[in-house]
Scaffold this motif. Structure first.
Motif, PDB file in Angstrom:
ATOM      1  N   GLY A  42     -56.855  22.923 -42.088  1.00  0.00           N
ATOM      2  CA  GLY A  42     -57.968  22.351 -41.338  1.00  0.00           C
ATOM      3  C   GLY A  42     -57.936  20.839 -41.245  1.00  0.00           C
ATOM      4  N   LYS A  45     -53.357  19.174 -38.347  1.00  0.00           N
ATOM      5  CA  LYS A  45     -51.924  19.161 -38.017  1.00  0.00           C
ATOM      6  C   LYS A  45     -51.633  19.869 -36.694  1.00  0.00           C
ATOM      7  CE  LYS A  45     -50.952  21.418 -41.775  1.00  0.00           C
ATOM      8  NZ  LYS A  45     -52.311  21.627 -42.298  1.00  0.00           N
ATOM      9  N   THR A  47     -53.734  20.592 -34.355  1.00  0.00           N
ATOM     10  CA  THR A  47     -54.425  19.894 -33.269  1.00  0.00           C
ATOM     11  C   THR A  47     -53.589  18.718 -32.778  1.00  0.00           C
ATOM     12  OG1 THR A  47     -56.528  20.540 -34.255  1.00  0.00           O
ATOM     13  CG2 THR A  47     -56.593  18.765 -32.635  1.00  0.00           C
ATOM     14  N   SER A 398     -62.280  29.861 -34.278  1.00  0.00           N
ATOM     15  CA  SER A 398     -62.434  28.411 -34.403  1.00  0.00           C
ATOM     16  C   SER A 398     -61.809  27.870 -35.691  1.00  0.00           C
ATOM     17  CB  SER A 398     -63.924  28.035 -34.373  1.00  0.00           C
ATOM     18  OG  SER A 398     -64.559  28.471 -35.556  1.00  0.00           O
ATOM     19  N   SER A 400     -58.796  26.973 -38.502  1.00  0.00           N
ATOM     20  CA  SER A 400     -57.376  26.631 -38.543  1.00  0.00           C
ATOM     21  C   SER A 400     -56.622  27.841 -39.073  1.00  0.00           C
ATOM     22  CB  SER A 400     -57.148  25.432 -39.454  1.00  0.00           C
ATOM     23  OG  SER A 400     -57.262  25.811 -40.807  1.00  0.00           O
ATOM     24  N   GLY A 402     -54.622  28.437 -41.593  1.00  0.00           N
ATOM     25  CA  GLY A 402     -54.723  28.733 -43.018  1.00  0.00           C
ATOM     26  C   GLY A 402     -56.110  29.236 -43.399  1.00  0.00           C
TER      27      GLY A 402
HETATM   28  N1  LIG Z   1     -60.945  25.790 -30.822  1.00  0.00           N
HETATM   29  C1  LIG Z   1     -61.588  25.265 -31.870  1.00  0.00           C
HETATM   30  N2  LIG Z   1     -62.943  25.279 -31.938  1.00  0.00           N
HETATM   31  C2  LIG Z   1     -63.596  24.724 -32.969  1.00  0.00           C
HETATM   32  N3  LIG Z   1     -62.991  24.150 -34.026  1.00  0.00           N
HETATM   33  C3  LIG Z   1     -61.654  24.103 -34.034  1.00  0.00           C
HETATM   34  C4  LIG Z   1     -60.876  24.654 -32.967  1.00  0.00           C
HETATM   35  N4  LIG Z   1     -59.570  24.453 -33.248  1.00  0.00           N
HETATM   36  C5  LIG Z   1     -59.529  23.829 -34.442  1.00  0.00           C
HETATM   37  N5  LIG Z   1     -60.777  23.615 -34.918  1.00  0.00           N
HETATM   38  C6  LIG Z   1     -61.121  22.961 -36.197  1.00  0.00           C
HETATM   39  O1  LIG Z   1     -60.411  21.750 -36.298  1.00  0.00           O
HETATM   40  C7  LIG Z   1     -59.950  21.524 -37.619  1.00  0.00           C
HETATM   41  C8  LIG Z   1     -58.477  21.231 -37.591  1.00  0.00           C
HETATM   42  O2  LIG Z   1     -57.760  22.423 -37.244  1.00  0.00           O
HETATM   43  P1  LIG Z   1     -56.173  22.498 -37.187  1.00  0.00           P
HETATM   44  O3  LIG Z   1     -55.852  23.828 -36.648  1.00  0.00           O
HETATM   45  O4  LIG Z   1     -55.626  21.320 -36.479  1.00  0.00           O
HETATM   46  O5  LIG Z   1     -55.801  22.400 -38.740  1.00  0.00           O
HETATM   47  P2  LIG Z   1     -54.382  22.506 -39.476  1.00  0.00           P
HETATM   48  O6  LIG Z   1     -54.165  21.206 -40.196  1.00  0.00           O
HETATM   49  O7  LIG Z   1     -53.349  22.911 -38.506  1.00  0.00           O
HETATM   50  O8  LIG Z   1     -54.661  23.625 -40.558  1.00  0.00           O
HETATM   51  P3  LIG Z   1     -53.721  24.837 -41.105  1.00  0.00           P
HETATM   52  O9  LIG Z   1     -52.891  24.266 -42.194  1.00  0.00           O
HETATM   53  O10 LIG Z   1     -54.717  25.784 -41.681  1.00  0.00           O
HETATM   54  O11 LIG Z   1     -52.970  25.391 -39.970  1.00  0.00           O
HETATM   55  C9  LIG Z   1     -60.335  22.773 -38.411  1.00  0.00           C
HETATM   56  O12 LIG Z   1     -61.458  22.477 -39.203  1.00  0.00           O
HETATM   57  C10 LIG Z   1     -60.660  23.806 -37.369  1.00  0.00           C
HETATM   58  O13 LIG Z   1     -61.650  24.679 -37.826  1.00  0.00           O
END
Ligand SMILES: Nc1ncnc2c1ncn2[C@@H]1O[C@H](COP(=O)(O)OP(=O)(O)OP(=O)(O)O)[C@@H](O)[C@H]1O
Ligand SMILES: [Mg+2]
Length: 501
Positions: A42, A45, A47, A398, A400, A402
């Motif tokens: 979350g 990364k 994003t 919504s 991430s 993980g």
């Molecule tokens: N479509 C969406 N709607 C609402 N919130 C979102 C959406 N996509 C991502 N988020 C939120 O944005 C934050 C960042 O998400 P992201 O997927 O970039 O994390 P990550 O670093 O890739 O995590 P992981 O290691 O779990 O894959 C998280 O808190 C997630 O819940």
């Protein structure tokens, strides 16, 4: 010809309604470099990766390629600029073949028509890069739906490569691969570097970061908090950057005696299409590990015990012969299975986190008072697993990657099972949450739960289990415990080489 690229992302911001997914994302990578993008679940990364490839558009900030600002509106615009990605969520279309998936939208043409012969040939050439590391069954014409998760992951990687990119983003691309497949990918990465490609590598496995990355950029709560040169840093420093209070990460194997506890699970000569006669016992309060390369029967074994696939042989629970014909019966008898492939097996993505967590234990909370307890229990499990979410009522979609996997785990922990079957449960979960999960496992074990734990991560087996059975080709190729439980022996048994006693 040597490829050339520099890519910089500056102060990238992405919000969804009230949720800030990324508040200040920065990174820089150039030809011949592997940049590890690190951060807890979350932290932003995926994003940031998707902003770079034009899959999502940022609210603020900019991306520069070769010093010039770009704004890709779609991934295909990014691909034209030489940027392609393997996303964390698999994107293949199940009903299309391997080759149709890989070449979708950029099919080789001849006289304006799709040149199927050429497509087949190029697909085979791509598949040959992973030769020997998937089942013979994986052919250019095989439908995606017939492939195992690791094979799908390989196809995703080959698809990204089919665009002949200058920069490739690998977002958790190793999470479903076994150690040999990872080795091959890393050989490819070394080739790519030599060709002048730039690589952004997202992984929660520190060992992988130190093997192939040159630099690391760390995100915390949506913000880039540091850059390091790998040769000049260490695990500790990176983890400290990733999470506050990282002290709980040291995993120590604890010696404990289980032999005096009653036997919970006995399996005798279990056979399926894949299993060729497996026998084992798990005691109450034991965490028995299952190791080996992918697809050697680990999933089959867990699914057969759970009654999800047909098998022959004997299965007894606490001495009573119980061959479950359906998962429902297994669940009623106190057996739980945490699946590894969250997308297809684990979750209803459009439903809320709370509903998903309750899926498995609905019946035990079936009154209005029960529902209040269900909520507080769910809240507790979510807290223990450090789930990052807007609220329990937010949709799973919504979360991430993980955090979604934590929902799968949480839903089974809520049931307080007597026998817990874990099918590679920590794929894609960050180090902090893993540590929490390990603590939960230990608590469950110490309170008498019998646990059968398949992991593709050798470190987990070595760190948590006192005894590990290695499966090879549908059979137990080694039972390792005590001094025999070492990385070397685990690896050699995985290859089917049974070491001498
Ligand atoms: N479509 C969406 N709607 C609402 N919130 C979102 C959406 N996509 C991502 N988020 C939120 O944005 C934050 C960042 O998400 P992201 O997927 O970039 O994390 P990550 O670093 O890739 O995590 P992981 O290691 O779990 O894959 C998280 O808190 C997630 O819940
Ligand atoms: Mg992610």
């Amino acid at each position: 010809m040597v490829k050339n690229i520099t890519l910089v992302a500056e102060q990238a911001v992405k919000t969804y309604g009230g949720v800030t997914a990324l508040s200040d994302g920065n990174l820089a990578v150039k030809s011949g470099e592997v940049l590890a993008l690190l951060g807890a679940n979350g932290s932003g990364k995926s994003t940031l990766s998707k902003i770079i490839t034009g899959l999502i558009s940022p609210n603020k900030g900019r991306v520069l390629v070769d010093g010039r600002p770009v704004s890709f509106n779609t991934p295909s615009e990014a691909r034209k600029a030489g940027i392609s990605a393997v996303y964390q969520e698999l994107s293949l279309i199940p009903d299309l073949s391997v080759s149709e998936n890989i070449w979708l939208g950029h099919e080789p043409l001849r006289f304006g028509m799709v040149n199927r012969g050429e497509m087949h040939k190029r697909t085979q050439a791509l598949l040959d890069l992973f030769k020997g590391l998937y089942r013979p069954h994986l052919q250019p014409d095989a439908p995606i739906s017939s492939l195992t998760p690791d094979e799908r992951q390989i196809v995703e990687i080959l698809k990204a490569m089919s665009f002949d990119p200058r920069l490739i983003i690998l977002d958790e691309a190793t999470a479903s691969l076994d150690s040999q497949q990872v080795n091959r990918l890393f050989e490819l990465v070394a080739d790519w570097k030599a060709q002048g490609m730039a690589i952004i590598f997202v992984s929660h496995r520190m060992e992988e970061i130190f093997r192939i990355a040159d630099k690391a950029t760390v995100l915390r709560n949506g913000r880039t908090v540091g850059d390091r040169v790998i040769a000049a840093t260490n695990r500790r420093e990176l983890v400290d950057l990733m999470i506050e209070g990282a002290g709980l990460l040291e995993q120590q194997r604890q010696a404990f005696e289980v032999s005096d506890k009653p036997v919970r699970l006995t399996i005798d000569d279990l056979k399926t299409n894949v299993l060729r006669g497996v026998s084992l016992t798990v005691h109450d309060g034991e965490l028995l590990g299952l190791g080996g390369l992918h697809g050697q029967g680990q999933s089959d074994l867990l699914m057969a015990i759970f009654g999800a696939i047909k098998s022959s042989g004997r299965i007894s629970l606490s001495g009573e012969e119980l061959h479950f014909s359906h998962p429902k019966n297994a669940m009623n008898a106190g057996v739980a299975l945490v699946p590894g492939d969250r997308g297809s097996e684990g979750l209803l993505l459009i439903r809320s986190i709370f509903e998903n967590m309750l899926l498995a234990s609905w019946s035990s909370y079936g009154t209005p008072i029960g529902m209040r307890k269900a909520r507080s229990d769910s809240q507790n499990v979510a807290q223990e697993l450090k789930m990052v979410m807007a609220s329990l009522d937010a949709p799973v979609s919504s979360l991430s990657g993980g955090n979604a996997q934590k929902v799968v785990i949480g839903k089974w922990l809520l049931r307080a099972p007597k026998l817990l079957l874990l099918n590679d449960p920590t794929k894609g979960i960050d180090v902090g949450a893993k540590a929490e999960f390990y603590n939960l496992l230990k608590q469950l074990r110490d309170s008498g739960t019998a646990i059968l734990f398949y992991s593709s991560d050798d470190d987990e087996l070595l760190g948590l289990c006192n005894r590990v059975l290695v499966l090879h080709d549908g059979q137990v190729s080694a039972a390792l415990s005590g001094d025999d439980l070492s990385r070397d022996k685990l690896v050699s048994a995985s290859m089917g080489t049974v070491h001498s006693e």
